[in-house]
Design a protein around this motif. Sequence first.
Motif, PDB file in Angstrom:
ATOM      1  N   PRO A   6     -13.104  62.590  -3.669  1.00  0.00           N
ATOM      2  CA  PRO A   6     -14.317  62.507  -2.862  1.00  0.00           C
ATOM      3  C   PRO A   6     -15.121  61.233  -3.161  1.00  0.00           C
ATOM      4  O   PRO A   6     -15.019  60.651  -4.240  1.00  0.00           O
ATOM      5  CB  PRO A   6     -15.104  63.747  -3.269  1.00  0.00           C
ATOM      6  N   CYS A   7     -15.926  60.828  -2.203  1.00  0.00           N
ATOM      7  CA  CYS A   7     -16.845  59.702  -2.376  1.00  0.00           C
ATOM      8  C   CYS A   7     -17.876  60.071  -3.447  1.00  0.00           C
ATOM      9  O   CYS A   7     -18.234  61.239  -3.589  1.00  0.00           O
ATOM     10  CB  CYS A   7     -17.537  59.407  -1.047  1.00  0.00           C
ATOM     11  N   ARG A  11     -23.974  63.242  -0.877  1.00  0.00           N
ATOM     12  CA  ARG A  11     -24.320  63.589   0.501  1.00  0.00           C
ATOM     13  C   ARG A  11     -23.245  63.165   1.496  1.00  0.00           C
ATOM     14  O   ARG A  11     -23.354  63.424   2.678  1.00  0.00           O
ATOM     15  CB  ARG A  11     -25.665  62.956   0.859  1.00  0.00           C
ATOM     16  N   CYS A  12     -22.208  62.516   1.016  1.00  0.00           N
ATOM     17  CA  CYS A  12     -21.114  62.043   1.867  1.00  0.00           C
ATOM     18  C   CYS A  12     -19.931  62.984   1.702  1.00  0.00           C
ATOM     19  O   CYS A  12     -19.624  63.424   0.607  1.00  0.00           O
ATOM     20  CB  CYS A  12     -20.719  60.623   1.461  1.00  0.00           C
ATOM     21  N   ARG A  13     -19.266  63.292   2.786  1.00  0.00           N
ATOM     22  CA  ARG A  13     -18.140  64.224   2.720  1.00  0.00           C
ATOM     23  C   ARG A  13     -16.795  63.515   2.887  1.00  0.00           C
ATOM     24  O   ARG A  13     -15.770  64.160   3.050  1.00  0.00           O
ATOM     25  CB  ARG A  13     -18.315  65.305   3.783  1.00  0.00           C
ATOM     26  N   ARG A  14     -16.777  62.184   2.817  1.00  0.00           N
ATOM     27  CA  ARG A  14     -15.529  61.451   2.986  1.00  0.00           C
ATOM     28  C   ARG A  14     -14.687  61.526   1.703  1.00  0.00           C
ATOM     29  O   ARG A  14     -15.214  61.640   0.613  1.00  0.00           O
ATOM     30  CB  ARG A  14     -15.810  60.005   3.333  1.00  0.00           C
ATOM     31  N   THR A  15     -13.382  61.405   1.880  1.00  0.00           N
ATOM     32  CA  THR A  15     -12.458  61.419   0.756  1.00  0.00           C
ATOM     33  C   THR A  15     -11.430  60.313   0.936  1.00  0.00           C
ATOM     34  O   THR A  15     -11.290  59.736   2.011  1.00  0.00           O
ATOM     35  CB  THR A  15     -11.717  62.772   0.658  1.00  0.00           C
ATOM     36  N   CYS A  27     -16.741  55.378  -0.332  1.00  0.00           N
ATOM     37  CA  CYS A  27     -16.214  55.118   1.010  1.00  0.00           C
ATOM     38  C   CYS A  27     -16.845  53.831   1.555  1.00  0.00           C
ATOM     39  O   CYS A  27     -17.847  53.334   1.039  1.00  0.00           O
ATOM     40  CB  CYS A  27     -16.489  56.297   1.930  1.00  0.00           C
TER      41      CYS A  27
END
Length: 109
Positions: A6-7, A11-15, A27
């Motif tokens: 994960p990033c 608060r970021c949900r990107r991986t 990210c």
Amino acid sequence: MSDRTPCINPRCRRTGPADEFPGEMICGKCFRSLPEGVRREHRRLWREIRKWERRITRTSDEMKIVKLHNIVTRLSWQLSRHWDREIKPLFLAPEKPEGLDAFLEEMGL
């Protein structure tokens, strides 16, 4: 177990793929949200590391290779320190919530 990293921004949900980013990652969107000076320094360190690694591959002298590895090690240490001191705190430090308490503190009351 997930094969994604994960990033670092909570608060970021990107991986990202775990084989490409084994520990931590940021990210592209969160990286672009960093201040320009922090991004510039991070890119500079990466460019230097890649430059010296290319020189290692083109050299056959063992003494020179050892010297170049020492330079890459020092630059990697600087990059790691920059990550820990400059980038991670920007995302992991909790921001004050918007509200009455923050407003009163700004006003000096």
